[in-house]
Enzyme design. Sequence first.
Site, PDB file in Angstrom:
ATOM      1  N   VAL B  12      84.090 100.732  65.495  1.00 36.19           N
ATOM      2  CA  VAL B  12      84.731 100.435  66.774  1.00 36.19           C
ATOM      3  C   VAL B  12      85.180  98.975  66.833  1.00 36.19           C
ATOM      4  O   VAL B  12      86.312  98.673  67.233  1.00 36.19           O
ATOM      5  CB  VAL B  12      83.798 100.772  67.959  1.00 36.19           C
ATOM      6  CG1 VAL B  12      84.439 100.359  69.284  1.00 36.19           C
ATOM      7  CG2 VAL B  12      83.482 102.267  67.974  1.00 36.19           C
ATOM      8  N   VAL B 127      82.509 107.150  77.451  1.00 29.98           N
ATOM      9  CA  VAL B 127      82.605 108.601  77.662  1.00 29.98           C
ATOM     10  C   VAL B 127      84.004 109.058  77.281  1.00 29.98           C
ATOM     11  O   VAL B 127      84.996 108.492  77.735  1.00 29.98           O
ATOM     12  CB  VAL B 127      82.333 108.983  79.135  1.00 29.98           C
ATOM     13  CG1 VAL B 127      82.487 110.488  79.343  1.00 29.98           C
ATOM     14  CG2 VAL B 127      80.955 108.526  79.568  1.00 29.98           C
ATOM     15  N   GLY B 129      85.650 108.770  74.548  1.00 31.51           N
ATOM     16  CA  GLY B 129      86.413 107.944  73.606  1.00 31.51           C
ATOM     17  C   GLY B 129      87.696 107.428  74.238  1.00 31.51           C
ATOM     18  O   GLY B 129      87.667 106.680  75.201  1.00 31.51           O
ATOM     19  N   ILE B 131      89.892 109.072  75.953  1.00 25.69           N
ATOM     20  CA  ILE B 131      90.366 109.789  77.146  1.00 25.69           C
ATOM     21  C   ILE B 131      90.106 108.940  78.383  1.00 25.69           C
ATOM     22  O   ILE B 131      88.988 108.530  78.616  1.00 25.69           O
ATOM     23  CB  ILE B 131      89.620 111.131  77.336  1.00 25.69           C
ATOM     24  CG1 ILE B 131      89.633 111.958  76.061  1.00 25.69           C
ATOM     25  CG2 ILE B 131      90.211 111.912  78.499  1.00 25.69           C
ATOM     26  CD1 ILE B 131      88.736 113.189  76.125  1.00 25.69           C
ATOM     27  N   LYS B 200      76.282 110.683  78.152  1.00 26.25           N
ATOM     28  CA  LYS B 200      77.618 110.663  78.748  1.00 26.25           C
ATOM     29  C   LYS B 200      77.640 111.339  80.117  1.00 26.25           C
ATOM     30  O   LYS B 200      78.309 110.862  81.031  1.00 26.25           O
ATOM     31  CB  LYS B 200      78.611 111.321  77.788  1.00 26.25           C
ATOM     32  CG  LYS B 200      78.843 110.465  76.537  1.00 26.25           C
ATOM     33  CD  LYS B 200      79.601 111.242  75.474  1.00 26.25           C
ATOM     34  CE  LYS B 200      79.926 110.377  74.259  1.00 26.25           C
ATOM     35  NZ  LYS B 200      80.408 111.200  73.124  1.00 26.25           N
TER      36      LYS B 200
END
Lengths: 397, 397
Positions: B12, B127, B129, B131, B200
């Site tokens: 990331v 939560v 990724g 989206i 999440k």
Amino acid sequence: MTNIAILGFGVVGSGIAEVITQNSEIIKNKIGDEINIKYILDLREFPDSPFADKIVHDFNIILNDDEVSIVAEAMGGLHPAFDFSEQALKKGKSVVTSNKHVVAEKGDVLLKTAAENGVRYLFEASVGGGIPVLRPLGTCLAANKINEINGILNGTTNYILTQMIDFGKTFEVALKEAQMKGYAEANPTADVDGIDACRKICILAAIAFGKLINPSEVSTVGISNIRLNDVKNASEAGYAIKLIGQAKDINGKMSVSVAPRLVPNTNLLSKVDDVFNGILVNGNASDDIIFIGKGAGKMPTASAVVADIVDIAGRPEIKNQQWAQADKNDLVPSDDVVSAYYVCTTSSEDAVKSAFNEYSALSLKDGEFSFITPAMKKSAFNEMASKIDVISSFEIL
Amino acid sequence: MTNIAILGFGVVGSGIAEVITQNSEIIKNKIGDEINIKYILDLREFPDSPFADKIVHDFNIILNDDEVSIVAEAMGGLHPAFDFSEQALKKGKSVVTSNKHVVAEKGDVLLKTAAENGVRYLFEASVGGGIPVLRPLGTCLAANKINEINGILNGTTNYILTQMIDFGKTFEVALKEAQMKGYAEANPTADVDGIDACRKICILAAIAFGKLINPSEVSTVGISNIRLNDVKNASEAGYAIKLIGQAKDINGKMSVSVAPRLVPNTNLLSKVDDVFNGILVNGNASDDIIFIGKGAGKMPTASAVVADIVDIAGRPEIKNQQWAQADKNDLVPSDDVVSAYYVCTTSSEDAVKSAFNEYSALSLKDGEFSFITPAMKKSAFNEMASKIDVISSFEIL
């Protein structure tokens, strides 16, 4: 306390009043402030409404009341909605709206006016009704170069197409039923001819690319020429025909269009049925993101308008995005846009072979031969297609 | 110019650096400001990376540099990620993260610390990724009372279940393949046992209801006990088995859980396959809204982190939402949650009849009888189910 005025007490306007009243506790908890409806502008009286005492008939009462800091425009139509919005912004009032007609035609002007007067102009409800898509596109996907947006943006046409696909009804029968159910208006032109979807894709494109293209310059094809045979051919080949508003970045230029397109069953947009809307956004880092929900309806639309009100009440000072008007240099000529095509023809397969050279045959029945072409420029397709007798042709998504 | 530091140069962290570099023009156009990566904290050296000169090994260099106004935490794990985040906030630096572990365990503390220090703590990437779901839930749906959230929140388990459903692979085979493809880790516990999905859904519930429930208090069932027979029975009856994180408002109290559930084919979540995530939010005005996209992956996740950075760079002054810790009184006892159930048993249909009275039979094969119960409280279900020999049982969504 934040005082607001609602312009128009029709479906959306009364929904806004209901959402604010019904969810007042939740809203108060979010922003630590109360939203008070001070006025509702309408030509009619509503003696039996709980909001009867808010009704006024003269916009100047709202305009000249300095206590009103936010105006929710829910009148529909271009005039006087645009004029009232502009006047309110110039008086230092923020404006929110669900009116895609005004935003698509005059959004650039109103965003500029808002910025000049230190207020905000928001219109989340103008695309996708209650689906949060404009704000996520502008903020959550801010770190992305947007490559492409494809949207099922009109619930009425999607309902009609779903009836054709799932129940084998003709366009005419499905339209009549949609009218009986209240999904389509007596004059269904704005929906059926793609005008509504066109306004919405113009708004999405403006947020994604920063330039507003006028709807009149967008190639727009509706659904009235889709035949049941096309729906069946598409279905057998693994596609659903959907009315798709498309905005693409092609080498830094915009391509914007509305047309029925064959959506492969592997694409979730093909599963967005009935009055639902679905918007697929492809960003260079986020990849595909899909937003689905009810694209119309009183309460979903009103809830998006009220979210804009809540946003402004919580933070009136944020800079609005600005849009330039798109000119010819910003646009890809539609002839240059590349796509594969579905074609249905009365010509023989031999004629197709000699016109197109390459193609994938789908079916031959009732004297109609249908096939899919390789991807090619629209200009090339038109030239090849002119050599055969085309009954119908649609782009493949 | 806004100076930032990235903590952790793994998947990331390096994605964040890439998105900022690759899309710098777009970001600059959005906020009229440049994002400059001043430091990257990692224990390792990266001599061949274009960011080699940014690498530092001591967090205090970042903490004590007043030019750094935003810290992007991409370390993973609870410690020292939480501690570094808290220290940065206390020094007046905003913090953004994709670390669901920290947000689900300590989000309330960090939001409070951020507010106390006039800075922001954002975690859109934690939560779904790439989206956009947390910000839309908090802002665009702000005018809604959220009734219920159901989410496919873990791509690894969704990939495994898709392989079981579509290709008839067993759990063990599908898991092994997911590991070979890099979708599942060598130690797949956090994914397979639902721990990741649990964190999440706790974050989603906190945004929707304002209260953070600790993951350890959430009933969490993973997918390792799902048998191929269950998948087939469900499929024949028109359902797909999905690992669903669920947060419900039941008369003002929260019910939060993670479990495999039978999702009817009419629900679009049933079509969200492979590594995709899908989150369905039901609001009292918006109705159903669905967000779909890649829930993991370097670039989608990084793009969400960078969107948070862009948001803060554009407007550092906005008040964060605050969360209280949920206590027993905020929660619905899981025994009281009402659901219909799918059950597979080795007992006879007569035994089922006498235990459950009402039920819909699904199939009888290989000595297994499967059926669906009417909706009932979990306590009632457990009592009835104790009278027969249950092989497997799952709630119906």
